[in-house]
Design a protein around this motif. Structure first.
Motif, mmCIF file in Angstrom:
data_model
loop_
_atom_site.group_PDB
_atom_site.id
_atom_site.type_symbol
_atom_site.label_atom_id
_atom_site.label_comp_id
_atom_site.label_asym_id
_atom_site.label_seq_id
_atom_site.Cartn_x
_atom_site.Cartn_y
_atom_site.Cartn_z
ATOM 1 N N SER A 40 0.822 -1.211 0.000
ATOM 2 C CA SER A 40 0.000 0.000 0.000
ATOM 3 C C SER A 40 0.855 1.260 0.000
ATOM 4 C CB SER A 40 -0.944 0.003 1.208
ATOM 5 O OG SER A 40 -0.212 0.025 2.423
ATOM 6 N N GLN A 41 2.068 1.177 0.605
ATOM 7 C CA GLN A 41 2.988 2.310 0.575
ATOM 8 C C GLN A 41 3.567 2.509 -0.815
ATOM 9 O OE1 GLN A 41 5.524 0.779 3.798
ATOM 10 N NE2 GLN A 41 4.990 2.578 5.005
ATOM 11 N N TRP A 44 1.522 4.344 -3.341
ATOM 12 C CA TRP A 44 1.579 5.807 -3.336
ATOM 13 C C TRP A 44 2.426 6.335 -4.490
ATOM 14 C CZ3 TRP A 44 -0.547 9.912 -0.786
ATOM 15 C CH2 TRP A 44 -1.414 9.602 0.273
ATOM 16 N N ALA A 351 -4.482 9.807 -4.413
ATOM 17 C CA ALA A 351 -4.171 9.766 -2.984
ATOM 18 C C ALA A 351 -5.341 9.200 -2.182
ATOM 19 C CB ALA A 351 -3.820 11.168 -2.495
ATOM 20 N N ILE A 352 -6.554 9.629 -2.531
ATOM 21 C CA ILE A 352 -7.743 9.098 -1.844
ATOM 22 C C ILE A 352 -7.859 7.599 -2.090
ATOM 23 C CG2 ILE A 352 -10.258 9.150 -1.786
ATOM 24 C CD1 ILE A 352 -10.056 12.150 -2.500
ATOM 25 N N SER A 354 -5.499 5.546 -2.734
ATOM 26 C CA SER A 354 -4.455 4.866 -1.969
ATOM 27 C C SER A 354 -4.855 4.712 -0.507
ATOM 28 C CB SER A 354 -3.136 5.648 -2.065
ATOM 29 O OG SER A 354 -2.656 5.694 -3.388
ATOM 30 N N LEU A 355 -5.493 5.743 0.034
ATOM 31 C CA LEU A 355 -5.902 5.699 1.436
ATOM 32 C C LEU A 355 -6.999 4.666 1.676
ATOM 33 C CD1 LEU A 355 -5.942 9.509 2.320
ATOM 34 C CD2 LEU A 355 -4.337 7.790 3.171
ATOM 35 N N ILE A 356 -7.898 4.518 0.709
ATOM 36 C CA ILE A 356 -9.002 3.576 0.894
ATOM 37 C C ILE A 356 -8.703 2.214 0.282
ATOM 38 C CG2 ILE A 356 -10.674 5.467 0.887
ATOM 39 C CD1 ILE A 356 -11.498 4.581 -1.929
ATOM 40 N N SER A 358 -7.880 -1.390 -0.409
ATOM 41 C CA SER A 358 -7.981 -2.598 0.400
ATOM 42 C C SER A 358 -8.290 -3.751 -0.528
ATOM 43 C CB SER A 358 -9.078 -2.462 1.458
ATOM 44 O OG SER A 358 -10.358 -2.465 0.851
#
Length: 388
Positions: A40-41, A44, A351-352, A354-356, A358
């Motif tokens: 997940s990193q 980015w 970015a959004i 990436s944050l969500i 899963s």
């Protein structure tokens, strides 16, 4: 002859710039293991690349207006090529992200100058047709790039992906240096570049089509950011299987671009754009319903996305053409500003996503649906006839 050469060169350079978004995606998990980082990193990296594309776009547009298109395009290809060659040398997540930023800065100049060169060579309805070929280059890079990246990864390892991209980019800079491009007489513009950008941004006939194109573009960015984790996670797709998905995606976008080429003169740009955004919304909504009710069926996740991609291939070139026609200021400014808006929106959306991100599909599907709904609102509010 110059117009044909310009179209070939710009499509080739856009293809290279957009490959930076997709070609490494099948190797994302392997890159994460190599950098001892969480996947997940590493995801980015796409958002950082898009930030690099967005931030300097207004600078590239002003520079191209002052010193000429060709030297700026050569410089951008050089930055992009060197950034690709340097990326495999990094051994940490931080170095990976910094070099992705540098790649994005180079890709930013490539994207801006390609659009400006197209605008210098075409106008009116022909501009929409020419921009549809840039759209084809864009989606072929997104789709076929995935497959190409997976093949290179399996055969030569993930560093070879960036070595190849860097070498071809520097070779293209040499080719561009030998080309004479068409020029275009500009209308009178405000004395300040920033005044030109501000005047354009505040013009409704520019803003609404540009927003519609950017929100639809965001659907593609969101999918590319989060889909590898979903399809290679619970669906257990291999990198090659994920790479093969690029073929139906590219086919969908290619067919849509051909529709624009064939019908925009007869059907009208605004009508085709409305149809396109409707398809983006419908495809995203089906993804959302399927992800909630039938998450175990991969076909119900990626096939509706292909319909959304087809719709965006109708929407994007027409939105750029209408925004350029509706801009109150000539020169490179409208194309640079629309590119800046789209990449800034894409960076935020990436970015959004990436944050969500899963291994569940519904957060991504919901994001895509909301973006498509926003694009539809912009289209409905825009004027049927662009300002000339």
């Amino acid at each position: 002859m110059k117009s044909s050469t310009t179209l070939l060169i710009t499509c080739s350079t856009v293809f290279l710039a957009q490959l930076g978004m997709s070609i490494y995606l099948p190797a994302l998990l392997e890159i994460a293991r190599n950098l001892s980082a969480d996947s997940s990193q590493v995801a980015w990296g796409l958002a950082v690349y898009l930030i690099g594309m967005a931030l300097p776009m207004l600078f590239w547009g002003s520079l191209g207006q002052r010193i000429g298109r060709k030297p700026v395009l050569i410089a951008a290809l050089g930055i992009y090529g060197l950034g690709n060659l340097a990326l495999p040398l990094g051994t940490t997540l931080e170095s990976f992200l910094v070099l992705r930023l540098i790649q994005g800065i180079g890709a930013s100049g490539i994207s801006v100058m390609a659009r400006v060169l197209i605008r210098d060579s075409f106008s009116g309805d022909q501009l929409a047709k020419a921009l549809s070929w840039l759209s084809i280059s864009f989606v072929v890079a997104l789709g076929i790039g995935q497959y190409l990246g997976s093949i290179i990864q399996v055969a030569l390892g993930w560093p070879a992906i960036f070595h190849l991209l860097g070498g071809v980019s520097l070779s293209m800079a040499v080719v561009v240096a030998r080309i004479a491009f068409a020029s275009r007489t500009e209308q009178v513009i405000p004395s300040s570049s920033w005044a030109s950008y501000w005047q354009t941004l505040n013009h409704r006939d520019f803003l609404l089509p540009a927003l519609a194109g950017g929100l639809g573009y965001g659907v593609i960015i969101a999918f590319n950011t989060a889909a590898p984790l979903i399809l290679q996670g619970p669906f257990k797709w291999s990198p090659v299987e994920y790479g093969l998905l690029g073929w139906p995606i590219s086919t969908a976008y290619f067919l849509g671009a051909l529709v624009v080429n064939s019908l925009v003169l007869r059907a009208g740009g605004h009508r085709l754009m409305k149809i396109g955004v409707s398809l983006v919304l419908a495809g995203s909504a089906v993804m959302l319903v399927a992800s909630v009710t039938a998450i175990s069926v991969a076909l119900l996740f990626w096939l509706p996305y292909c319909f959304a991609v087809f719709g965006q291939s109708l929407n994007y070139p027409i939105s750029l053409s209408l925004a350029n026609d509706g801009a109150p200021v000539g020169g490179a400014y409208a194309m640079a500003l629309s590119g800046f808006m789209h990449q800034l929106m894409a960076a935020a959306i990436g970015a959004i996503a990436s944050l969500i991100a899963s291994q569940q599909a519904w957060p991504l599907s919901l994001l895509c649906t909301l973006l498509a709904l926003g694009a539809m609102i912009c289209v409905m509010l825009s004027r049927v006839t662009p300002r000339s």
